[in-house]
Motif scaffolding. Structure first.
Motif, PDB file in Angstrom:
ATOM      1  N   MET A 193      -1.669  37.700   2.874  1.00  0.00           N
ATOM      2  CA  MET A 193      -2.015  36.529   1.771  1.00  0.00           C
ATOM      3  C   MET A 193      -3.313  36.138   1.422  1.00  0.00           C
ATOM      4  N   HIS A 228      -1.193  35.679  -4.580  1.00  0.00           N
ATOM      5  CA  HIS A 228       0.955  35.256  -4.500  1.00  0.00           C
ATOM      6  C   HIS A 228       1.487  36.090  -4.723  1.00  0.00           C
ATOM      7  N   PRO A 229       2.537  36.734  -5.030  1.00  0.00           N
ATOM      8  CA  PRO A 229       3.578  36.521  -3.529  1.00  0.00           C
ATOM      9  C   PRO A 229       2.869  37.412  -3.009  1.00  0.00           C
ATOM     10  N   GLU A 287       6.336  30.242   0.363  1.00  0.00           N
ATOM     11  CA  GLU A 287       6.007  29.195  -0.477  1.00  0.00           C
ATOM     12  C   GLU A 287       5.372  28.236   0.103  1.00  0.00           C
ATOM     13  N   ALA A 314       2.391  29.353   1.966  1.00  0.00           N
ATOM     14  CA  ALA A 314       1.053  29.458   0.176  1.00  0.00           C
ATOM     15  C   ALA A 314       0.397  28.476   0.206  1.00  0.00           C
TER      16      ALA A 314
END
Ligand SMILES: NC(=O)c1ccc[n+]([C@@H]2O[C@H](COP(=O)([O-])OP(=O)(O)OC[C@H]3O[C@@H](n4cnc5c(N)ncnc54)[C@H](OP(=O)(O)O)[C@@H]3O)[C@@H](O)[C@H]2O)c1
Length: 291
Positions: free
Chosen positions: A223, A283-284, A268, A271
């Protein structure tokens, strides 16, 4: 409603203050005014504040500290919780008690539901299991909320430690132990929703999906636009006093059966957490990183 929150300075407590305060009057006494090791003070604080709901998030949540000092663990986590439950019942308040995946032994092989029997393997888990029993017997209007592996944009936990290590150019990694990483913000939102109907009892509330610490480290790296292969698989043994259960993912089974599970995948929520920490994220996360 008037809500008495314990543990307001903690990782979860801060999220409850943020999420609940626009909807309810949340009173979070500092430890000097409500110390779980001082039973008379617990009753005094509850009688004085007279909340409609007590959200009990305070605990000795450091698993190795509990193992090193069982008296402290049982004094705060079990006996302190019992007093709070009795005080809640005395004034007719609903009690929400935060418990843990560590009430299970990790041997099941699939996600634990609320109908699986607890069998803790360390002092922390035992202190919380006994606390659950006191809440059930002393305060019938209760929600026991089991959650796991909390992360937040603040506090001390695996996600922030990993981000700090990446920032400082230090090696990152994790062990193979597996559970259900959960955002405190999502948990606080779900508990608000839980209060809408008086369907008391035990609830598992975690973000969806499961991961090992090693897999979490890989997802965090990805990420942040780094190579997930930088994550090292670490051995579980180093420097830890308390035994940990190997696999304790939870399933929000009662919420599922009620047709009202509001939780989203942990990736999610992660994030959102990293963004709140001011980090630019991709993302993702690549799906191949997840089990
Ligand atoms: N962290 C996780 O991954 C995890 C997983 C599953 C379940 N849980 C449970 O979730 C709840 C919240 O955990 P957390 O991570 O937010 O904990 P945390 O960050 O360690 O915060 C603990 C809180 O408890 C308070 N506290 C400790 N001893 C106390 C005492 N004697 N009297 C009154 N308050 C006391 C602390 O107050 P001070 O600021 O005064 O020290 C602090 O506000 C706990 O019940 C924990 O067992 C946590």
């Amino acid at each position: 409603m008037r809500v008495l929150l314990t543990g307001g300075t903690g990782t979860l407590g801060r999220a409850v203050l943020e999420v609940w305060s626009p909807h309810h009057e949340v009173i979070a006494p500092p430890r000097a005014e409500l110390d779980l090791t001082r039973p008379p003070q617990i009753f005094e604080a509850v009688r004085q504040i007279r909340p409609e709901v007590i959200l009990h998030a305070a605990a000795i949540a450091d698993v190795d500290r509990c193992e090193a000092d069982p008296d402290l663990a049982f004094r705060v986590n079990t006996v302190g919780t019992a007093c709070l439950a009795a005080a809640a019942h005395e004034i007719g308040a609903v009690m929400i008690f935060i418990s843990t995946d560590y009430v299970f032994d990790g041997a099941k092989g699939s996600p634990y539901t609320e109908f699986d029997p607890p069998n803790p393997i360390n002092i922390y888990g035992r202190s919380k299991q006994l606390a659950e029993e006191t809440v059930r017997s002393l305060c019938p209007r209760h929600f026991i909320v089991r959650t796991a592996w909390l992360f937040a944009p603040w506090g001390r936990h695996f996600v922030r430690q990993t981000v700090e290590r990446i920032r400082h150019g230090e090696p990152v990694g994790g062990i193979a132990q597996t559970s259900s990483p959960t955002s405190v913000l999502d948990l606080a939102r779900a508990m608000l929703y839980l209060l809408e109907i008086p369907a008391y009892g035990i609830y598992h509330i975690v973000n969806h999906g499961m991961a090992s610490r090693y897999e979490m480290a890989r997802v965090i790296l990805a990420m942040l636009g780094r190579n997930p292969e930088e994550a090292a698989r670490l051995s579980a043994v180093s420097g830890r006093r308390a035994p940990r259960p190997d696999r304790t993912p939870l399933r929000n089974y009662v919420l599922e059966l009620q047709g009202r599970d509001p939780m989203r995948p942990w990736t999610e929520a992660l994030a959102e957490c990293l963004e709140r920490m001011g980090l630019p994220i991709r993302h993702p996360p690549p799906g191949s990183l997840l089990p």
